[in-house]
Each structure stands twice: as C-alpha cells, then as structure tokens.
Motif scaffolding. Structure first.
Motif, PDB file in Angstrom:
ATOM      1  N   THR A 185      40.588  35.105  38.485  1.00 18.80           N
ATOM      2  CA  THR A 185      40.970  36.477  38.164  1.00 18.80           C
ATOM      3  C   THR A 185      40.432  36.843  36.788  1.00 18.80           C
ATOM      4  N   VAL A 186      39.714  37.941  36.726  1.00 21.19           N
ATOM      5  CA  VAL A 186      39.267  38.497  35.455  1.00 21.19           C
ATOM      6  C   VAL A 186      40.237  39.604  35.076  1.00 21.19           C
ATOM      7  N   ALA A 187      40.857  39.469  33.925  1.00 20.00           N
ATOM      8  CA  ALA A 187      41.765  40.490  33.419  1.00 20.00           C
ATOM      9  C   ALA A 187      40.961  41.408  32.509  1.00 20.00           C
ATOM     10  N   LEU A 188      40.593  42.561  33.030  1.00 19.57           N
ATOM     11  CA  LEU A 188      39.742  43.512  32.316  1.00 19.57           C
ATOM     12  C   LEU A 188      40.607  44.358  31.385  1.00 19.57           C
ATOM     13  N   ASP A 189      40.375  44.212  30.100  1.00 17.47           N
ATOM     14  CA  ASP A 189      41.185  44.917  29.105  1.00 17.47           C
ATOM     15  C   ASP A 189      40.376  46.044  28.473  1.00 17.47           C
ATOM     16  N   SER A 190      40.717  47.265  28.831  1.00 19.72           N
ATOM     17  CA  SER A 190      40.121  48.454  28.201  1.00 19.72           C
ATOM     18  C   SER A 190      38.603  48.431  28.258  1.00 19.72           C
ATOM     19  N   CYS A 191      38.046  48.017  29.389  1.00 24.48           N
ATOM     20  CA  CYS A 191      36.588  47.898  29.513  1.00 24.48           C
ATOM     21  C   CYS A 191      35.958  49.260  29.781  1.00 24.48           C
ATOM     22  N   THR A 192      34.889  49.555  29.046  1.00 24.69           N
ATOM     23  CA  THR A 192      34.145  50.798  29.235  1.00 24.69           C
ATOM     24  C   THR A 192      32.686  50.524  29.586  1.00 24.69           C
ATOM     25  N   ASP A 193      32.346  49.263  29.800  1.00 26.65           N
ATOM     26  CA  ASP A 193      30.965  48.888  30.118  1.00 26.65           C
ATOM     27  C   ASP A 193      30.872  48.497  31.594  1.00 26.65           C
TER      28      ASP A 193
ATOM     29  N   HIS B 295      36.987  41.967  27.503  1.00 25.82           N
ATOM     30  CA  HIS B 295      36.893  43.319  26.936  1.00 25.82           C
ATOM     31  C   HIS B 295      35.418  43.612  26.670  1.00 25.82           C
ATOM     32  N   ASN B 296      34.808  44.406  27.531  1.00 31.60           N
ATOM     33  CA  ASN B 296      33.396  44.786  27.388  1.00 31.60           C
ATOM     34  C   ASN B 296      32.496  43.563  27.223  1.00 31.60           C
ATOM     35  N   GLU B 297      32.451  42.736  28.273  1.00 26.29           N
ATOM     36  CA  GLU B 297      31.710  41.468  28.219  1.00 26.29           C
ATOM     37  C   GLU B 297      30.565  41.438  29.235  1.00 26.29           C
ATOM     38  N   GLU B 298      29.915  42.572  29.476  1.00 22.36           N
ATOM     39  CA  GLU B 298      28.868  42.609  30.496  1.00 22.36           C
ATOM     40  C   GLU B 298      27.684  41.695  30.178  1.00 22.36           C
TER      41      GLU B 298
ATOM     42  N   ASP C 129      37.169  31.938  28.589  1.00 23.71           N
ATOM     43  CA  ASP C 129      36.799  33.254  28.068  1.00 23.71           C
ATOM     44  C   ASP C 129      35.543  33.766  28.756  1.00 23.71           C
ATOM     45  N   ALA C 130      35.348  35.067  28.671  1.00 21.81           N
ATOM     46  CA  ALA C 130      34.247  35.707  29.387  1.00 21.81           C
ATOM     47  C   ALA C 130      32.886  35.370  28.797  1.00 21.81           C
ATOM     48  N   ASP C 131      32.835  34.897  27.555  1.00 19.00           N
ATOM     49  CA  ASP C 131      31.553  34.512  26.941  1.00 19.00           C
ATOM     50  C   ASP C 131      31.341  33.005  26.987  1.00 19.00           C
ATOM     51  N   THR C 132      32.022  32.358  27.930  1.00 20.44           N
ATOM     52  CA  THR C 132      32.029  30.894  28.015  1.00 20.44           C
ATOM     53  C   THR C 132      31.623  30.450  29.417  1.00 20.44           C
TER      54      THR C 132
ATOM     55  N   CYS D 230      43.320  45.323  35.863  1.00 23.78           N
ATOM     56  CA  CYS D 230      42.972  46.155  34.709  1.00 23.78           C
ATOM     57  C   CYS D 230      44.173  46.296  33.789  1.00 23.78           C
ATOM     58  N   VAL D 231      43.915  46.107  32.513  1.00 24.90           N
ATOM     59  CA  VAL D 231      44.929  46.220  31.471  1.00 24.90           C
ATOM     60  C   VAL D 231      44.394  47.183  30.420  1.00 24.90           C
ATOM     61  N   GLU D 232      45.254  47.995  29.864  1.00 26.69           N
ATOM     62  CA  GLU D 232      44.850  48.888  28.771  1.00 26.69           C
ATOM     63  C   GLU D 232      45.671  48.513  27.547  1.00 26.69           C
ATOM     64  N   ALA D 233      45.282  47.437  26.896  1.00 24.62           N
ATOM     65  CA  ALA D 233      46.091  46.917  25.801  1.00 24.62           C
ATOM     66  C   ALA D 233      45.302  46.638  24.529  1.00 24.62           C
ATOM     67  N   ARG D 234      44.018  46.298  24.666  1.00 23.61           N
ATOM     68  CA  ARG D 234      43.216  45.822  23.531  1.00 23.61           C
ATOM     69  C   ARG D 234      43.968  44.694  22.812  1.00 23.61           C
ATOM     70  N   ASN D 235      44.489  43.780  23.610  1.00 19.50           N
ATOM     71  CA  ASN D 235      45.317  42.697  23.087  1.00 19.50           C
ATOM     72  C   ASN D 235      45.163  41.498  24.004  1.00 19.50           C
ATOM     73  N   VAL D 236      44.581  40.411  23.475  1.00 19.96           N
ATOM     74  CA  VAL D 236      44.255  39.273  24.332  1.00 19.96           C
ATOM     75  C   VAL D 236      45.504  38.538  24.816  1.00 19.96           C
ATOM     76  N   GLY D 237      46.574  38.544  24.013  1.00 24.69           N
ATOM     77  CA  GLY D 237      47.805  37.896  24.471  1.00 24.69           C
ATOM     78  C   GLY D 237      48.394  38.607  25.675  1.00 24.69           C
TER      79      GLY D 237
END
Length: 237
Positions: free
Chosen positions: A39-47, A9-12, A99-102, A70-77
């Motif tokens: 596979t990157v599951a992009l959740d509600s990304c705006t970046d 979620h917004n991890e650019e 995770d995307a920051d890992t 693409c997922v629009e959930a704002r929910n990591v589960g």
C-alpha cells in the motif's frame, strides 16, 4: 498476510523503482506463497505519483495485491499510521515499512521474518552520491566512516523497519509527528517489552537526495553529514 507500507509525497522520480523492488521482494520463494499487500499512502501528492501506483496496481494478483490510499496531512507520522491501519484492517500479521525513494532487496521481507522477533530495525545503504555533486566523494567517505552498517547497530530508519502487528498495536502505533515518527515508535515498542533485532540483514538502498522532505529525516541528516565532511576536510582531518 504481510503488509508493506510506503508513504509518498510527490515521489514520481523514485516511486516506480521502489514499487518494482517491493514487488520482487513479495515474490520471494522463501515466503512460501504467503500473500503480500503493498500500500502506498499518498500524502498531498500533486505530481504523477498516483498514476504510477495505479499502473502497478493494475498488475496485482492473488499473491501480491497493490493499492493506495490518499491522505491530506503533509505529515509522515499520520501517513504511515494510515497505511498501517489499512493493513491491519486487511489482516496483516507483519508490517514492513520503507520509503518511496528506497529500493528494498529481493529477500528483504524474508530476512526480516527469519529473525523471529517483534521488531526489526535495519540499516540503509546509498549507492549514488552524485546528487551532492562536488560534495559527493567527501560525503561518501564521511558516511562510510560514521555509519554502522552491521548487526548490533542502533540506527532507526522508517525506510527499513518491520513490526509484528500485535506488537505495533500494543505500542500504540505511529504518532502524528512530522519527523522522527519512527524513533517515537521504537521508543514505545521498547517500553512495551517488544523483542528487537538491530540487524543489517534486511537490505535497502535509499537515495542521497538533496531535497530533504522533513527536517530531521534521512535527507536532512545527509545534508548535515555534508557540512561535517566539509568541515573535516577543511581542518585536514
């Protein structure tokens, strides 16, 4: 096929390094040429996260396929579960989660598979505490003394977990939880009789971010570690 699922979620700021590390792990000779899908599951990304994944996807090959959903959930589960379903549809026998920051180590996948179990729960390391500025050294010291980075630990991190596909399905998969979805999955896997390895062999390095994405997640835990470190320092402990 081995699947790597990365929710984002917004991890650019972090995603390029994450994907480069995952691609290196996918090319490990110890995998003996087995196909890996990332596979990157992009959740509600705006970046710019999607554009970063697209650049990497353009370099896909027969050995390592890279895609996104693409997922629009704002929910990591929900997001992890969507990524896992995508992998299972493509025939993955093993699901590796980070995770995307890992950044995973080059032998991350091979280290999971060598353990020959249904579930691998790994540890995390932090190599840069500077985001916490004046608390950085206190936090580094407190984490070093409070965290078990060794075999036999009982930490649960979505940033370093591997699950056999059949065990994942028996356990029912990730629940739609905004945090602690990894803990809930491990609980379900334990109930299902899955064989576990609580191992420090699969290595990952994660960020010491201050902008915690989910209350109760690792970033939020670090902030609470910082509070504990300050309290301990004030008490002269």
């Amino acid at each position: 096929m081995i699947g790597i699922v990365i929710p984002a979620h917004n991890e650019e700021l972090y995603l390029d390094a994450c994907l480069r590390a995952a691609r290196t792990a996918a090319a490990d000779p110890a995998l003996h040429g087995e196909t890996v899908r990332i596979t990157v599951a992009l959740d509600s990304c705006t970046d710019g996260s999607r554009a970063i994944v697209e650049r990497h996807a353009a370099q896909s090959n027969q050995r390592c396929a890279i895609d996104y959903l693409c997922v629009e959930a704002r929910n990591v589960g929900v997001t992890r579960a969507a990524g896992a379903r995508h992998m299972l549809r493509h025939g993955a026998r093993w699901l590796a989660f980070t995770d995307a920051d890992t950044q995973v180590s080059p032998d991350w996948l091979a280290a999971q598979l060598r353990l020959n179990v249904d579930v691998v729960c790994g540890t995390v390391a932090v190599d840069d505490w500077s985001p916490h500025r004046h608390n950085a050294e206190l936090l580094r010291h407190h984490f070093h003394n409070s965290y078990t980075d060794a075999d036999g630990h009982h930490h649960i991190h979505g940033a370093n977990m591997g699950v056999a596909a059949d065990a994942y399905l028996r356990a029912g998969g990730f629940e739609p939880l905004a945090c602690s979805e990894d803990v809930a999955l491990v609980t379900a896997l334990e109930r299902s009789g899955a064989r576990f390895a609580w191992s420090a062999a699969p290595r990952v390095t994660t960020s010491a971010r201050c902008d915690a994405k989910a209350r109760g997640g690792f970033g939020d835990t670090l902030l609470r570690y910082a509070e504990s470190a300050r309290a301990a320092a004030a008490a002269g402990i």
